[in-house]
Write an enzyme that holds these catalytic residues in place. Structure first.
Site, PDB file in Angstrom:
ATOM      1  CG  HIS A  84      -3.538  -0.435   7.631  1.00 42.42           C
ATOM      2  ND1 HIS A  84      -4.303  -0.885   8.677  1.00 42.42           N
ATOM      3  CD2 HIS A  84      -4.080  -1.013   6.523  1.00 42.42           C
ATOM      4  CE1 HIS A  84      -5.256  -1.694   8.221  1.00 42.42           C
ATOM      5  NE2 HIS A  84      -5.137  -1.781   6.901  1.00 42.42           N
TER       6      HIS A  84
ATOM      7  CD  GLU B 184     -14.528   4.467  14.229  1.00 45.23           C
ATOM      8  OE1 GLU B 184     -14.668   3.489  14.970  1.00 45.23           O
ATOM      9  OE2 GLU B 184     -13.830   5.477  14.539  1.00 45.23           O
TER      10      GLU B 184
ATOM     11  CD  GLN C 266      -2.864  -1.145   2.393  1.00 41.14           C
ATOM     12  OE1 GLN C 266      -2.684  -0.387   3.353  1.00 41.14           O
ATOM     13  NE2 GLN C 266      -3.843  -2.037   2.382  1.00 41.14           N
TER      14      GLN C 266
ATOM     15  CE1 TYR D 256     -12.750  10.889  17.582  1.00 43.23           C
ATOM     16  CE2 TYR D 256     -10.462  11.322  18.151  1.00 43.23           C
ATOM     17  CZ  TYR D 256     -11.747  11.776  17.917  1.00 43.23           C
ATOM     18  OH  TYR D 256     -12.033  13.125  18.054  1.00 43.23           O
TER      19      TYR D 256
ATOM     20  CE1 TYR E 167     -10.948  -6.433   6.281  1.00 46.07           C
ATOM     21  CE2 TYR E 167      -8.688  -6.803   6.971  1.00 46.07           C
ATOM     22  CZ  TYR E 167      -9.667  -5.965   6.487  1.00 46.07           C
ATOM     23  OH  TYR E 167      -9.365  -4.657   6.213  1.00 46.07           O
TER      24      TYR E 167
END
Length: 394
Positions: A168, A264, A104, A274, A285
């Site tokens: 991420h 979110e 990513q 959070y 998953y």
């Protein structure tokens, strides 16, 4: 039947639920904390037309509007390009930092401030190879007058510690109004071990970072300056924030990826936790509970809105144009899995309605054009990555 009996019988008939966006069954069986925290009523469909503005891109990720109607756009393998107002695509701009383009990672967001015409200053976020692994980084440099070269490029933020997983990265950058500061979002690098660091104030995993946009120092007002914790941290307990925008009221809003369910939308405030990975409105998953197995607990900030199943969010904006009637102040969020632009109507800080504007491809970012139409970034490999214009039909 008496009037009383008729009234009583009528009262026993449940009100019809408002229609919702058709999105399929949820992954998790959680109750929302308040009305319209998820699956808000469906807004009327907006009639639109879509047309390819630029094609032939390789995993485009971020887009920024320049004065005069040109754009800067990133491609994840490491290219930064200028797109002219007429759709002409430049050759790659030189001077861009080297990127870690595994999984990513790569060249990610791009942003400019309102004074770009005077300063020529550009900000980039990217996956950076560092000793011991990889990290989310943010850098700033100066774009040449002819738009071909970045010079004086310097990092203003490098995530720590180094990560062993190229996943991420978060990586949006937006500017705080009326200040010299920038907010930078990070992710927690995905693995079971790494995600726990989203709760660790000694790391910048799963955080919103607030720094001086030029020198990277921690501004006054950061919640952990002089206290235990990294002094550039603004908020924590995030999974992977890939949407960020400042609302009309000058406050920071973010959208982060959940696992299976639990994307979110958060009003992201100083010092707030959070909850990830202790609580989540999604499941893993594999279908197992996340963390405590609870959706919420005392001490964790509630999301303003969540999606289950996920939209897989990208970039976001608050719409302030005139092309789309009735959209003023609405959130427009990119959806990778939903292959759409997701419009959220807000009232007093709460979501009152949702619409999906179908694009038919993975939407990574969205920008408002000078005429109020939208330019969306579709995250596909070359030659299918594109910028698509969305306009009102008719």
């Amino acid at each position: 039947m008496t009037k009383f009996a008729l009234a009583a019988a009528t009262a026993m008939v449940p009100a019809l639920a408002a229609a919702q966006v058709d999105q399929g069954p949820a992954n998790a069986d959680f109750e929302a904390a308040f009305e319209n925290q998820t699956r808000a009523p469906a807004l009327d469909d907006t009639a639109v037309t879509t047309e390819t503005f630029v094609d032939g891109l390789d995993h485009p990720w971020g887009i920024a509007l320049l004065p005069g109607g040109d754009y800067l756009v990133t491609e994840r393998p490491g290219q930064l390009r200028m797109v002219m107002a007429d759709g002409t695509l430049s050759e790659p701009i030189t001077g861009v930092p080297d990127v870690d383009n595994r999984e990513q990672g790569g060249l990610l967001d791009v942003a400019v401030r309102d004074d770009f015409a005077e300063t020529r200053r550009v900000w980039l976020t990217y996956a950076k190879s560092v000793e011991g692994g990889t990290a989310t980084a943010a850098a700033t440099g100066t774009l040449s007058e002819d738009g071909t070269e970045l010079t004086d490029v310097q990092d203003i933020f490098v995530q720590s510690p180094p990560a062993d997983a190229p996943m991420h990265y978060g990586s949006r950058i937006v500017f705080e109004p009326d200040s010299d500061n920038a907010f930078i979002t990070t992710g927690e690098h995905f693995t079971q071990v790494n995600r726990e660091l989203a709760q660790d104030l000694g790391t910048t995993y799963g955080k919103v970072i607030r720094v001086d946009a030029v020198d990277g120092t921690a501004p006054e007002g950061n919640p952990f300056v002089g206290e235990e914790g990294v002094d550039t941290i603004w908020s924590y307990g995030h999974r992977n924030i890939q949407g960020a925008a400042v609302g009309p009221e000058g406050r920071l809003w973010t959208i982060e990826h959940g696992p299976a369910g639990g994307d979110e939308l958060n009003l992201t405030e100083a010092g707030e936790n959070y909850g990830w990975p202790v609580v989540s409105y999604g499941v893993t998953y594999s279908g197992n509970p996340v963390g405590s197995g609870d959706a919420r607990q005392e001490g964790f900030a509630e999301p303003v809105y969540y999606w289950d199943p996920v939209i897989a969010p990208g970039g976001m904006i608050f719409y302030d144009g005139d092309a789309f009637d009735g959209w003023g102040g609405d959130i427009l969020a990119s959806g990778l899995v939903s292959q759409s632009v997701v419009r959220l109507e807000l009232e007093d800080g709460r979501v009152t309605g949702e619409e999906r504007i179908d694009v038919g491809a993975r939407v990574r970012d969205v920008e408002q054009a000078p005429d109020g139409t939208l330019i969306v970034v579709t995250d596909e490999a070359a030659p299918n990555g594109a910028l698509v214009r969305i306009s009102p039909a008719g």
